[in-house]
Motif scaffolding. Structure first.
Motif, PDB file in Angstrom:
ATOM      1  N   ASP A 105       0.872  -1.174   0.000  1.00  0.00           N
ATOM      2  CA  ASP A 105       0.000   0.000   0.000  1.00  0.00           C
ATOM      3  C   ASP A 105       0.908   1.223   0.000  1.00  0.00           C
ATOM      4  N   TYR A 106       0.767   2.053  -1.023  1.00  0.00           N
ATOM      5  CA  TYR A 106       1.640   3.207  -1.176  1.00  0.00           C
ATOM      6  C   TYR A 106       1.067   4.468  -0.550  1.00  0.00           C
ATOM      7  N   MET A 107      -0.249   4.635  -0.668  1.00  0.00           N
ATOM      8  CA  MET A 107      -0.908   5.795  -0.066  1.00  0.00           C
ATOM      9  C   MET A 107      -2.398   5.520  -0.001  1.00  0.00           C
ATOM     10  N   SER A 108      -3.078   6.300   0.836  1.00  0.00           N
ATOM     11  CA  SER A 108      -4.530   6.169   0.955  1.00  0.00           C
ATOM     12  C   SER A 108      -5.208   7.011  -0.116  1.00  0.00           C
ATOM     13  N   GLU A 122      -4.395 -10.308  -9.071  1.00  0.00           N
ATOM     14  CA  GLU A 122      -4.753  -9.525  -7.889  1.00  0.00           C
ATOM     15  C   GLU A 122      -5.231  -8.126  -8.274  1.00  0.00           C
ATOM     16  N   LEU A 123      -5.885  -7.468  -7.305  1.00  0.00           N
ATOM     17  CA  LEU A 123      -6.392  -6.120  -7.554  1.00  0.00           C
ATOM     18  C   LEU A 123      -5.289  -5.074  -7.485  1.00  0.00           C
ATOM     19  N   ILE A 124      -5.433  -4.088  -8.331  1.00  0.00           N
ATOM     20  CA  ILE A 124      -4.608  -2.879  -8.314  1.00  0.00           C
ATOM     21  C   ILE A 124      -5.564  -1.747  -7.976  1.00  0.00           C
ATOM     22  N   THR A 125      -5.269  -0.998  -6.928  1.00  0.00           N
ATOM     23  CA  THR A 125      -6.085   0.149  -6.554  1.00  0.00           C
ATOM     24  C   THR A 125      -5.362   1.404  -7.028  1.00  0.00           C
ATOM     25  N   TYR A 126      -6.076   2.264  -7.728  1.00  0.00           N
ATOM     26  CA  TYR A 126      -5.470   3.466  -8.281  1.00  0.00           C
ATOM     27  C   TYR A 126      -6.459   4.628  -8.155  1.00  0.00           C
ATOM     28  N   ALA A 127      -5.940   5.827  -8.292  1.00  0.00           N
ATOM     29  CA  ALA A 127      -6.767   7.033  -8.246  1.00  0.00           C
ATOM     30  C   ALA A 127      -6.448   7.880  -9.466  1.00  0.00           C
ATOM     31  N   VAL A 128      -7.493   8.486 -10.014  1.00  0.00           N
ATOM     32  CA  VAL A 128      -7.346   9.385 -11.158  1.00  0.00           C
ATOM     33  C   VAL A 128      -7.864  10.751 -10.744  1.00  0.00           C
ATOM     34  N   GLY A 129      -7.034  11.758 -10.909  1.00  0.00           N
ATOM     35  CA  GLY A 129      -7.437  13.140 -10.667  1.00  0.00           C
ATOM     36  C   GLY A 129      -7.695  13.810 -11.995  1.00  0.00           C
ATOM     37  N   LEU A 130      -8.864  14.427 -12.119  1.00  0.00           N
ATOM     38  CA  LEU A 130      -9.215  15.133 -13.349  1.00  0.00           C
ATOM     39  C   LEU A 130      -9.443  16.603 -13.031  1.00  0.00           C
ATOM     40  N   GLU A 159      -2.330   8.014  -9.688  1.00  0.00           N
ATOM     41  CA  GLU A 159      -1.530   7.443  -8.605  1.00  0.00           C
ATOM     42  C   GLU A 159      -1.934   5.993  -8.382  1.00  0.00           C
ATOM     43  N   ILE A 160      -0.944   5.139  -8.185  1.00  0.00           N
ATOM     44  CA  ILE A 160      -1.200   3.747  -7.808  1.00  0.00           C
ATOM     45  C   ILE A 160      -1.214   3.717  -6.281  1.00  0.00           C
ATOM     46  N   LEU A 161      -2.344   3.319  -5.702  1.00  0.00           N
ATOM     47  CA  LEU A 161      -2.482   3.318  -4.249  1.00  0.00           C
ATOM     48  C   LEU A 161      -2.017   2.003  -3.633  1.00  0.00           C
ATOM     49  N   SER A 162      -2.412   0.888  -4.241  1.00  0.00           N
ATOM     50  CA  SER A 162      -2.018  -0.445  -3.756  1.00  0.00           C
ATOM     51  C   SER A 162      -1.731  -1.336  -4.946  1.00  0.00           C
ATOM     52  N   TYR A 163      -0.622  -2.072  -4.836  1.00  0.00           N
ATOM     53  CA  TYR A 163      -0.261  -3.016  -5.896  1.00  0.00           C
ATOM     54  C   TYR A 163      -0.016  -4.357  -5.239  1.00  0.00           C
ATOM     55  N   ARG A 164      -0.759  -5.367  -5.664  1.00  0.00           N
ATOM     56  CA  ARG A 164      -0.740  -6.660  -4.981  1.00  0.00           C
ATOM     57  C   ARG A 164      -0.101  -7.784  -5.799  1.00  0.00           C
ATOM     58  N   GLU A 165       0.296  -7.516  -7.017  1.00  0.00           N
ATOM     59  CA  GLU A 165       0.899  -8.547  -7.866  1.00  0.00           C
ATOM     60  C   GLU A 165       2.381  -8.734  -7.513  1.00  0.00           C
ATOM     61  N   SER A 166       2.927  -9.890  -7.880  1.00  0.00           N
ATOM     62  CA  SER A 166       4.343 -10.151  -7.631  1.00  0.00           C
ATOM     63  C   SER A 166       5.238  -9.513  -8.698  1.00  0.00           C
ATOM     64  N   HIS A 167       4.674  -9.172  -9.847  1.00  0.00           N
ATOM     65  CA  HIS A 167       5.430  -8.553 -10.945  1.00  0.00           C
ATOM     66  C   HIS A 167       4.625  -7.387 -11.520  1.00  0.00           C
ATOM     67  N   GLY A 168       5.315  -6.497 -12.201  1.00  0.00           N
ATOM     68  CA  GLY A 168       4.628  -5.427 -12.916  1.00  0.00           C
ATOM     69  C   GLY A 168       4.524  -4.110 -12.180  1.00  0.00           C
ATOM     70  N   GLN A 169       5.220  -3.986 -11.053  1.00  0.00           N
ATOM     71  CA  GLN A 169       5.145  -2.743 -10.277  1.00  0.00           C
ATOM     72  C   GLN A 169       5.632  -1.526 -11.057  1.00  0.00           C
ATOM     73  N   GLU A 170       6.213  -1.757 -12.229  1.00  0.00           N
ATOM     74  CA  GLU A 170       6.719  -0.639 -13.034  1.00  0.00           C
ATOM     75  C   GLU A 170       5.630   0.338 -13.449  1.00  0.00           C
ATOM     76  N   ILE A 171       4.359  -0.062 -13.351  1.00  0.00           N
ATOM     77  CA  ILE A 171       3.295   0.894 -13.678  1.00  0.00           C
ATOM     78  C   ILE A 171       3.276   2.061 -12.695  1.00  0.00           C
ATOM     79  N   ARG A 172       3.986   1.907 -11.582  1.00  0.00           N
ATOM     80  CA  ARG A 172       4.096   3.007 -10.625  1.00  0.00           C
ATOM     81  C   ARG A 172       5.115   4.060 -11.065  1.00  0.00           C
ATOM     82  N   LEU A 173       5.926   3.745 -12.042  1.00  0.00           N
ATOM     83  CA  LEU A 173       6.961   4.686 -12.478  1.00  0.00           C
ATOM     84  C   LEU A 173       6.313   5.984 -12.962  1.00  0.00           C
ATOM     85  N   PRO A 174       6.833   7.120 -12.513  1.00  0.00           N
ATOM     86  CA  PRO A 174       6.252   8.406 -12.922  1.00  0.00           C
ATOM     87  C   PRO A 174       6.157   8.584 -14.431  1.00  0.00           C
TER      88      PRO A 174
END
Length: 180
Positions: free
Chosen positions: A22-25, A92-100, A110-125
């Protein structure tokens, strides 16, 4: 010895979600996206059958008729909206937020929670920045205007599809007057 065997068995059967981070709420993400906001108002947007069909005709699966959208305010000015969603990565679920922004353009993802064992690169800015400035008129499609990340193909596709869905739903809500 039995306890040790039970502990080893439990560890061997642990699901891939043991990699969950969990990266942020949702509240932290909203404040990060709209630091000038003095309040966030939750609004439930309920899509009717016609709106659901309109989305489907655009190639967007709404998944649900009811969406909670947080509207960011500074005094009486609407700064924009934040929508939190979950999509399945590979398993697994990926929780994310979109600001418009108030005009419906993507301001931040923003990626809030990432639960997979691979693919965390989607968090890269750099990957998340691809969405900034996108609107309902943008393709928002992996391979079109969004790059794929090798090893994170399903995460890229599903988060991208989710962002397209959110942009489309917020656009419908804005046009119908549901957001003020």
């Amino acid at each position: 010895m039995r306890l040790t065997l039970a502990a080893v068995s439990a560890a061997a059967l642990a699901p891939a979600s043991a990699f969950a981070v969990d990266y942020m709420s949702a509240e932290q993400a909203a404040k990060l996206m709209f630091p000038d906001a003095d309040r966030f108002e939750s609004r439930d947007v309920v899509l009717d059958a016609t709106q659901m069909q309109k989305l489907a005709a655009q190639g967007v699966q709404a998944r649900s008729a009811k969406w909670t959208i947080k509207v960011a305010h500074h005094g009486t000015t609407v700064l924009g909206t934040v929508v939190v969603d979950d999509v399945v990565g590979k398993f697994e679920l990926i929780t994310y937020a979109v600001g418009l922004a108030a005009d419906g353009t993507v301001k931040q993802v923003e990626i809030l929670s990432y639960r997979e064992s691979h693919g965390q690169e989607i968090r890269l800015p750099a990957w998340r920045r691809q969405f900034v400035g996108k609107t309902v008129a943008s393709p928002i499609q992996v391979g079109e205007d969004i790059a794929n990340i090798s090893g994170a193909t399903l995460s890229c596709k599903h988060v991208t599809d989710g962002i397209k869905r959110i942009v489309s739903i917020v656009d419908l809500a804005r046009r119908s007057g549901a957001l003020g």
